[in-house]
Design a protein around this motif. Structure first.
Motif, PDB file in Angstrom:
ATOM      1  N   THR A 120      -6.169   7.216  -2.546  1.00 17.76           N
ATOM      2  CA  THR A 120      -7.184   6.162  -2.586  1.00 17.76           C
ATOM      3  C   THR A 120      -7.328   5.636  -4.009  1.00 17.76           C
ATOM      4  O   THR A 120      -6.849   6.242  -4.970  1.00 17.76           O
ATOM      5  N   LYS A 121      -8.032   4.533  -4.112  1.00 21.43           N
ATOM      6  CA  LYS A 121      -8.324   3.973  -5.427  1.00 21.43           C
ATOM      7  C   LYS A 121      -9.111   4.980  -6.272  1.00 21.43           C
ATOM      8  O   LYS A 121      -8.854   5.159  -7.464  1.00 21.43           O
ATOM      9  N   PRO A 164      -6.490   1.370  -1.190  1.00 20.83           N
ATOM     10  CA  PRO A 164      -7.821   1.153  -0.601  1.00 20.83           C
ATOM     11  C   PRO A 164      -8.832   2.152  -1.146  1.00 20.83           C
ATOM     12  O   PRO A 164      -8.475   3.236  -1.617  1.00 20.83           O
ATOM     13  N   GLU A 165     -10.091   1.786  -1.051  1.00 17.71           N
ATOM     14  CA  GLU A 165     -11.147   2.755  -1.287  1.00 17.71           C
ATOM     15  C   GLU A 165     -11.163   3.754  -0.138  1.00 17.71           C
ATOM     16  O   GLU A 165     -10.687   3.459   0.976  1.00 17.71           O
ATOM     17  N   SER A 216     -18.449   3.835  -8.373  1.00 17.28           N
ATOM     18  CA  SER A 216     -17.868   3.157  -7.211  1.00 17.28           C
ATOM     19  C   SER A 216     -18.753   3.229  -5.982  1.00 17.28           C
ATOM     20  O   SER A 216     -18.627   2.414  -5.051  1.00 17.28           O
ATOM     21  N   SER A 234     -13.475   4.698   1.781  1.00 19.17           N
ATOM     22  CA  SER A 234     -14.245   4.244   2.937  1.00 19.17           C
ATOM     23  C   SER A 234     -13.485   3.252   3.805  1.00 19.17           C
ATOM     24  O   SER A 234     -13.898   2.980   4.937  1.00 19.17           O
ATOM     25  N   LYS A 235     -12.381   2.712   3.307  1.00 19.17           N
ATOM     26  CA  LYS A 235     -11.608   1.734   4.071  1.00 19.17           C
ATOM     27  C   LYS A 235     -10.576   2.393   4.987  1.00 19.17           C
ATOM     28  O   LYS A 235      -9.999   1.728   5.849  1.00 19.17           O
ATOM     29  N   TYR A 236     -10.339   3.672   4.798  1.00 21.62           N
ATOM     30  CA  TYR A 236      -9.376   4.383   5.641  1.00 21.62           C
ATOM     31  C   TYR A 236     -10.054   4.844   6.931  1.00 21.62           C
ATOM     32  O   TYR A 236     -11.198   5.327   6.906  1.00 21.62           O
ATOM     33  N   GLU A 271     -18.513   5.475  -3.828  1.00 20.73           N
ATOM     34  CA  GLU A 271     -17.716   6.082  -2.764  1.00 20.73           C
ATOM     35  C   GLU A 271     -17.960   7.581  -2.625  1.00 20.73           C
ATOM     36  O   GLU A 271     -17.660   8.157  -1.580  1.00 20.73           O
ATOM     37  N   GLN A 292       0.832  -1.207   0.000  1.00 23.61           N
ATOM     38  CA  GLN A 292       0.000   0.000   0.000  1.00 23.61           C
ATOM     39  C   GLN A 292       0.864   1.253   0.000  1.00 23.61           C
ATOM     40  O   GLN A 292       0.589   2.202  -0.746  1.00 23.61           O
TER      41      GLN A 292
END
Length: 500
Positions: A216-217, A202-203, A247, A205-207, A249, A142
């Motif tokens: 982010t992605k 990561p997206e 997405s 929302s994953k952080y 997101e 990452q």
């Protein structure tokens, strides 16, 4: 005597060797390259350092700092913004760019070049050294993906500003040791970095909240779409913008102005933003642009003045006009009555206004983020790409989604666009981009990629009988001069851009 001489000699040698051993010790205050990249914490610190130059949009004076100078190169160079300040000579570098009378020692371009290459070197240090660290493999990958995103981001700024630039892919290389790589080769590397980063990042929302602002992605996908747009590859631009849109997101923020205030920093619309923190004291990591663009009547410096031409571009009743600029007598978000000081256009940038309730210890600066990529931009670039690909219905759906957010349910303003002819729809999309992105560091480079920069800025000069924009030369001023200092350091390896 011989015995004493021997003892003295031995003592002298011991003292010399002892002193030498003391003097030759490694400096305790420095970390060598050998021991700087050992632990996972070392990797995190190196990556954090690679993010730091992102915050280089602040100012140009040596007593404040350096930076890429987005507000000068993208705003002041365009028809959207006058330089401002006390006089024409106040921050001369910005005046030179406004007039397109730009010497190769211009401070803005010099700092733009150096700041981006500092960022690239720090990203390269991560990519060179983190692979050898023993740490969690997923986190390591990452970090490497984030570094590739950052290197791409810095190169995007360089290539659109200077054209051909040295392509440095390892920290062992110096910018002045290499010749300029062709612009297409730089774009190829940008695309490669982003494509390699996207599957790993990561997206959003994953952080966790503490990591907000990291790559982010979605951010990498949005910038890949923007790169393809700049290359006029509308098929791939539509594809990558579409991935961001689909997405789930991100979404348009119903509060247009609110997403530029500190309370809106967690907006669902934000895709990539530069973080500032101002919660630990007087002025840690402030966003200097808040004071740069503030009214001189409120202890600001009064730069980046929105033009009347920009204000007139808004359709009647468009709420974004009053959410983007302010004038004397306007009631501001904190309830104060606006005073724009000595603004020669009569306007200031409302997206940079700091309400009283945001100030820390009375400071006019705030720890407010710089928003560089957001859903409103993605939707309108997606609309442009879809229109160029012969999909007017898809383009209209995205365009009208942005207009619907702008009108906020008010009847009789900003009706849906219905035109489907490609050229006419292109003009409507370009117009919408101007008002939606207003004062957000896009305008000049948008005009360049659309092939109409000279026509637009010279027309501005004629319409308003001003020198601003009048010096633009087609085939020259679409990019800026290579800093003369860098040419000198390269001993002639770096060649100057045509016309400078």
């Amino acid at each position: 005597m011989k015995h004493l001489s021997y003892i003295s000699y031995t003592l002298l040698c011991w003292l010399i060797l002892g002193c030498q051993s003391i003097l030759e010790k490694d400096p305790l205050a420095q970390i060598s390259a050998v021991n700087a990249y050992i632990t996972a914490d070392d990797a995190k610190r190196a990556l954090t350092a690679a993010y730091t130059p992102l915050a280089g949009n602040n100012w140009c004076c040596t007593y404040v700092g350096t930076g890429y100078m987005h507000w000068v190169l993208a705003n002041v160079a365009s028809d959207d913004t006058e330089k401002g300040g006390e006089s024409g000579s106040d921050q001369l570098y910005a005046q030179q760019i406004s007039l397109f009378n730009i010497p190769s020692d211009n401070d803005a371009i010099r700092f733009a070049w150096s700041t981006e290459y500092i960022g690239i070197r720090r990203a390269n240090l991560v990519l060179d050294n983190i692979p050898g660290i023993t740490m969690d493999d997923a986190l390591k990958n990452q970090y490497l993906a984030e570094a590739k995103f950052l290197r791409a981001w810095y190169y995007i700024n360089l290539v659109k500003t200077f054209g051909d630039v040295p392509l440095i892919l390892t920290a062992n290389q110096n910018v002045y040791d290499l010749e300029r790589a062709p612009k297409q080769a730089v774009y190829d590397q940008i695309i490669k970095d982003l494509q390699e980063a996207i599957p790993v990042l990561p997206e959003a929302s994953k952080y966790p909240a503490a990591d907000r602002g990291r790559a982010t992605k979605g951010a990498a996908s949005a910038y890949l779409g923007k790169v393809y747009l700049y290359l006029n590859d509308f098929v791939k631009a539509e594809e990558w913008f579409g991935k961001v849109i689909n997405s789930g997101e991100y979404a348009l923020d119903p509060n247009y102005l609110g997403m530029f205030l500190r309370a809106g920093e967690n907006s669902k619309e934000h895709i990539f933003q530069v973080q500032f923190v101002n919660d630990q004291g007087a002025q840690p990591a402030n966003n200097q642009l808040n004071i740069v663009m503030a009214s001189r009547a409120r202890n600001g410096w009064g730069f980046n003045l929105p033009t009347q031409d920009f204000v007139d571009a808004f359709e009647p009743g468009d709420p974004r006009m009053a959410q983007t600029v302010y004038k004397n007598g306007d009631v501001m978000p904190d309830g104060l009555v606006a005073n724009v000081g000595n603004s020669t256009t009569g306007y200031l940038n409302k997206k940079m206004y700091v309400p009283e309730y945001e100030r820390i210890a009375g400071a006019i600066q705030a720890g407010r983020d710089d928003i560089y990529m957001r859903m409103g931009k993605v939707l309108l670039w997606y609309a442009e790409a879809a229109n160029e690909n012969g999909k007017p219905a898809v383009a209209l759906a995205a365009l009208n989604q942005v207009r619907a957010r702008a009108r906020g349910g008010a009847a009789g303003i900003l009706p849906d666009v219905t035109v489907t002819e490609k050229v006419a729809l292109r003009e409507r999309i370009w117009h919408e981009q101007r008002v939606e992105f207003g004062q957000e560091y896009e305008r000049f480079f948008e005009l360049v990629r659309q092939g109409r920069a000279g026509k637009v800025v010279r027309a501005y000069a004629t319409k308003y009988n001003t020198a601003k924009g009048s010096g633009f030369r087609d085939g020259v001023n679409e990019i800026f001069p290579i800093p003369q200092l860098e040419i000198n350091l390269s001993k002639g390896k770096l060649k100057q851009n045509n016309g400078y």
